[in-house]
Structure formats: structure tokens, C-alpha cells
Design a protein around this motif. Structure first.
Motif, PDB file in Angstrom:
ATOM      1  N   ARG A  95     -16.109   6.889 -12.533  1.00  0.00           N
ATOM      2  CA  ARG A  95     -14.683   7.396 -12.916  1.00  0.00           C
ATOM      3  C   ARG A  95     -14.184   8.691 -12.041  1.00  0.00           C
ATOM      4  N   GLU A  96     -15.002   9.610 -12.287  1.00  0.00           N
ATOM      5  CA  GLU A  96     -14.671  10.875 -11.259  1.00  0.00           C
ATOM      6  C   GLU A  96     -14.526  10.637  -9.853  1.00  0.00           C
ATOM      7  N   ASP A  97     -15.162   9.965  -9.374  1.00  0.00           N
ATOM      8  CA  ASP A  97     -15.216   9.649  -8.111  1.00  0.00           C
ATOM      9  C   ASP A  97     -13.552   9.003  -7.656  1.00  0.00           C
ATOM     10  N   LEU A  98     -13.341   8.132  -8.648  1.00  0.00           N
ATOM     11  CA  LEU A  98     -12.118   7.310  -8.462  1.00  0.00           C
ATOM     12  C   LEU A  98     -10.826   8.280  -8.679  1.00  0.00           C
ATOM     13  N   ARG A  99     -10.984   9.457  -9.603  1.00  0.00           N
ATOM     14  CA  ARG A  99     -10.071  10.408  -9.992  1.00  0.00           C
ATOM     15  C   ARG A  99      -9.927  11.199  -8.738  1.00  0.00           C
ATOM     16  N   LYS A 100     -10.795  11.694  -8.103  1.00  0.00           N
ATOM     17  CA  LYS A 100     -10.935  12.349  -6.756  1.00  0.00           C
ATOM     18  C   LYS A 100     -10.133  11.774  -5.635  1.00  0.00           C
ATOM     19  N   LYS A 101     -10.516  10.114  -5.467  1.00  0.00           N
ATOM     20  CA  LYS A 101      -9.749   9.496  -4.729  1.00  0.00           C
ATOM     21  C   LYS A 101      -8.394   9.329  -4.828  1.00  0.00           C
ATOM     22  N   ARG A 102      -7.855   9.202  -6.224  1.00  0.00           N
ATOM     23  CA  ARG A 102      -6.592   9.296  -6.548  1.00  0.00           C
ATOM     24  C   ARG A 102      -5.740  10.555  -6.220  1.00  0.00           C
ATOM     25  N   LYS A 103      -6.478  11.589  -6.394  1.00  0.00           N
ATOM     26  CA  LYS A 103      -5.922  12.808  -6.003  1.00  0.00           C
ATOM     27  C   LYS A 103      -5.551  12.933  -4.546  1.00  0.00           C
ATOM     28  N   ASP A 104      -6.473  12.520  -3.897  1.00  0.00           N
ATOM     29  CA  ASP A 104      -6.570  12.501  -2.231  1.00  0.00           C
ATOM     30  C   ASP A 104      -5.359  11.527  -1.758  1.00  0.00           C
ATOM     31  N   ILE A 105      -5.156  10.716  -2.472  1.00  0.00           N
ATOM     32  CA  ILE A 105      -4.199   9.579  -2.039  1.00  0.00           C
ATOM     33  C   ILE A 105      -2.631  10.379  -2.410  1.00  0.00           C
ATOM     34  N   ASP A 106      -2.609  10.742  -3.643  1.00  0.00           N
ATOM     35  CA  ASP A 106      -1.412  11.390  -3.899  1.00  0.00           C
ATOM     36  C   ASP A 106      -1.210  12.484  -2.972  1.00  0.00           C
ATOM     37  N   ASP A 107      -2.156  13.372  -2.812  1.00  0.00           N
ATOM     38  CA  ASP A 107      -1.653  14.629  -1.732  1.00  0.00           C
ATOM     39  C   ASP A 107      -1.376  14.063  -0.623  1.00  0.00           C
ATOM     40  N   THR A 108      -1.995  12.921  -0.005  1.00  0.00           N
ATOM     41  CA  THR A 108      -1.788  12.228   1.144  1.00  0.00           C
ATOM     42  C   THR A 108      -0.333  11.688   1.298  1.00  0.00           C
ATOM     43  N   LEU A 109       0.289  11.212   0.085  1.00  0.00           N
ATOM     44  CA  LEU A 109       1.537  10.606   0.159  1.00  0.00           C
ATOM     45  C   LEU A 109       2.584  11.533   0.200  1.00  0.00           C
ATOM     46  N   THR A 110       2.210  12.785  -0.710  1.00  0.00           N
ATOM     47  CA  THR A 110       3.141  14.057  -0.826  1.00  0.00           C
ATOM     48  C   THR A 110       3.222  14.474   0.673  1.00  0.00           C
ATOM     49  N   GLU A 111       2.222  14.684   1.357  1.00  0.00           N
ATOM     50  CA  GLU A 111       2.232  15.167   2.861  1.00  0.00           C
ATOM     51  C   GLU A 111       3.157  14.408   3.657  1.00  0.00           C
ATOM     52  N   GLU A 116       8.096  12.917   6.666  1.00  0.00           N
ATOM     53  CA  GLU A 116       9.403  12.316   6.890  1.00  0.00           C
ATOM     54  C   GLU A 116      10.640  13.015   6.668  1.00  0.00           C
ATOM     55  N   GLU A 117      10.711  13.758   5.567  1.00  0.00           N
ATOM     56  CA  GLU A 117      11.655  14.472   5.304  1.00  0.00           C
ATOM     57  C   GLU A 117      12.107  15.489   6.239  1.00  0.00           C
ATOM     58  N   ALA A 118      10.918  16.198   7.050  1.00  0.00           N
ATOM     59  CA  ALA A 118      11.121  17.120   8.176  1.00  0.00           C
ATOM     60  C   ALA A 118      11.509  16.254   9.333  1.00  0.00           C
ATOM     61  N   CYS A 119      11.139  15.150   9.612  1.00  0.00           N
ATOM     62  CA  CYS A 119      11.632  14.313  10.753  1.00  0.00           C
ATOM     63  C   CYS A 119      13.081  13.963  10.498  1.00  0.00           C
ATOM     64  N   LEU A 120      13.318  13.591   9.167  1.00  0.00           N
ATOM     65  CA  LEU A 120      14.809  13.273   9.117  1.00  0.00           C
ATOM     66  C   LEU A 120      15.697  14.585   9.122  1.00  0.00           C
ATOM     67  N   GLY A 121      15.266  15.643   8.747  1.00  0.00           N
ATOM     68  CA  GLY A 121      16.115  16.624   8.862  1.00  0.00           C
ATOM     69  C   GLY A 121      16.213  17.197  10.437  1.00  0.00           C
ATOM     70  N   ARG A 122      15.192  16.858  11.177  1.00  0.00           N
ATOM     71  CA  ARG A 122      15.246  17.430  12.348  1.00  0.00           C
ATOM     72  C   ARG A 122      16.187  16.363  13.481  1.00  0.00           C
ATOM     73  N   LEU A 123      16.310  15.044  13.006  1.00  0.00           N
ATOM     74  CA  LEU A 123      17.085  13.937  13.507  1.00  0.00           C
ATOM     75  C   LEU A 123      18.611  14.161  13.181  1.00  0.00           C
ATOM     76  N   ALA A 124      18.643  15.018  12.034  1.00  0.00           N
ATOM     77  CA  ALA A 124      20.029  15.168  11.637  1.00  0.00           C
ATOM     78  C   ALA A 124      20.681  16.257  12.417  1.00  0.00           C
ATOM     79  N   GLU A 125      19.506  17.459  12.699  1.00  0.00           N
ATOM     80  CA  GLU A 125      20.083  18.486  13.480  1.00  0.00           C
ATOM     81  C   GLU A 125      20.343  18.263  14.820  1.00  0.00           C
TER      82      GLU A 125
END
Length: 130
Positions: A95-111, A116-125
Motif C-alpha cells: 500500500r505504501e509503495d503504491l501511494r508513493k507511485k501515485r504521488k510520483d504519477i501526480d507530480d509527473t502529470l503536474t509537470e 504544456e502551459e509554457a509551450c502554449l504560452g510561448r506559441l501565443a507569444e
């Protein structure tokens, strides 16, 4: 069910949706011990229950070594009590291992969202539409 009921490898592969190779692997690993009559493997109800538990363990991510350890603890003193305590420990670890993996996935999705947001901003610029 008759006391001397045996299951063939074909019956068990169909029931559990696994290959004969999988069951032979579990036998080679010492997890199950079907009776042999010539080249035929005969599985007892206890083997069937073990296969069911092995597959359950695999589904939740236990390794063959962890499954073997849990099975062995049941056979040796302190028996079922020891097995249950070990199983609870392994479940907490998994369970702890899966929680760590879930956090890593959430962090990666945020990144990825930030990139993507930075790319869209630069494309607009630079005046390029998406």
C-alpha cells in the motif's frame, strides 16, 4: 465435491485464465505440488486454492518470492497466525509503495501540465495558433 477430486491442468487453466506454462512455472518455483501420474499432473483442491491465492497475490503486485514466503510461513510455526501477521505487513508495504507511485504519477502529470502551459504560452507569444 468428492474427497478424492482432482483437477487437470486444462481445467485449472480454463478456470483461472492462465497458461499451462504459468502453472508449470508455479510448480517449478515450489509454490504448488500436484501429484504426478506419469506425465499427467493431478491437482488437489488444496493446489487449486493455492493457485487462486497465488494469482490474487500477483494481481496486487506481490513477487513470487513474497508469495513463497507467505505460503511457507503458513506451513511452519507459528502457522496461520504468523502468515496473517506477515500478510498484513506485506499489504502495508505494498500500500505504501503504491501511494508513493501515485504521488510520483501526480507530480509527473503536474509537470507535464506546466510544460504544456509554457509551450502554449510561448506559441501565443510568437503568434502561432494551436
Amino acid at each position: 465435491m468428492p474427497v478424492n477430486k482432482y483437477y487437470s491442468i486444462t481445467e485449472l487453466t480454463r478456470e483461472f485464465g492462465v497458461s499451462t506454462r504459468t502453472l508449470r512455472f508455479y510448480e517449478d518455483e515450489g509454490l504448488i505440488h500436484p501429484e504426478r501420474r506419469g506425465r499427467t499432473r493431478l491437482f488437489r483442491p488444496a493446489d487449486r486454492r493455492l493457485i487462486q491465492e497465488i494469482l490474487r497475490g500477483r494481481r496486487i503486485g506481490f513477487t513470487i518470492a513474497e508469495i513463497r514466503e507467505i505460503i511457507q510461513v503458513y506451513k511452519d510455526p507459528p502457522g496461520e497466525l504468523g502468515q496473517l501477521k506477515l500478510l498484513m505487513k506485506r499489504v502495508d508495504e505494498k500500500r505504501e509503495d503504491l501511494r508513493k507511485k501515485r504521488k510520483d504519477i501526480d507530480d509527473t502529470l503536474t509537470e507535464l501540465d506546466n510544460i504544456e502551459e509554457a509551450c502554449l504560452g510561448r506559441l501565443a507569444e510568437i503568434g502561432v495558433g494551436t
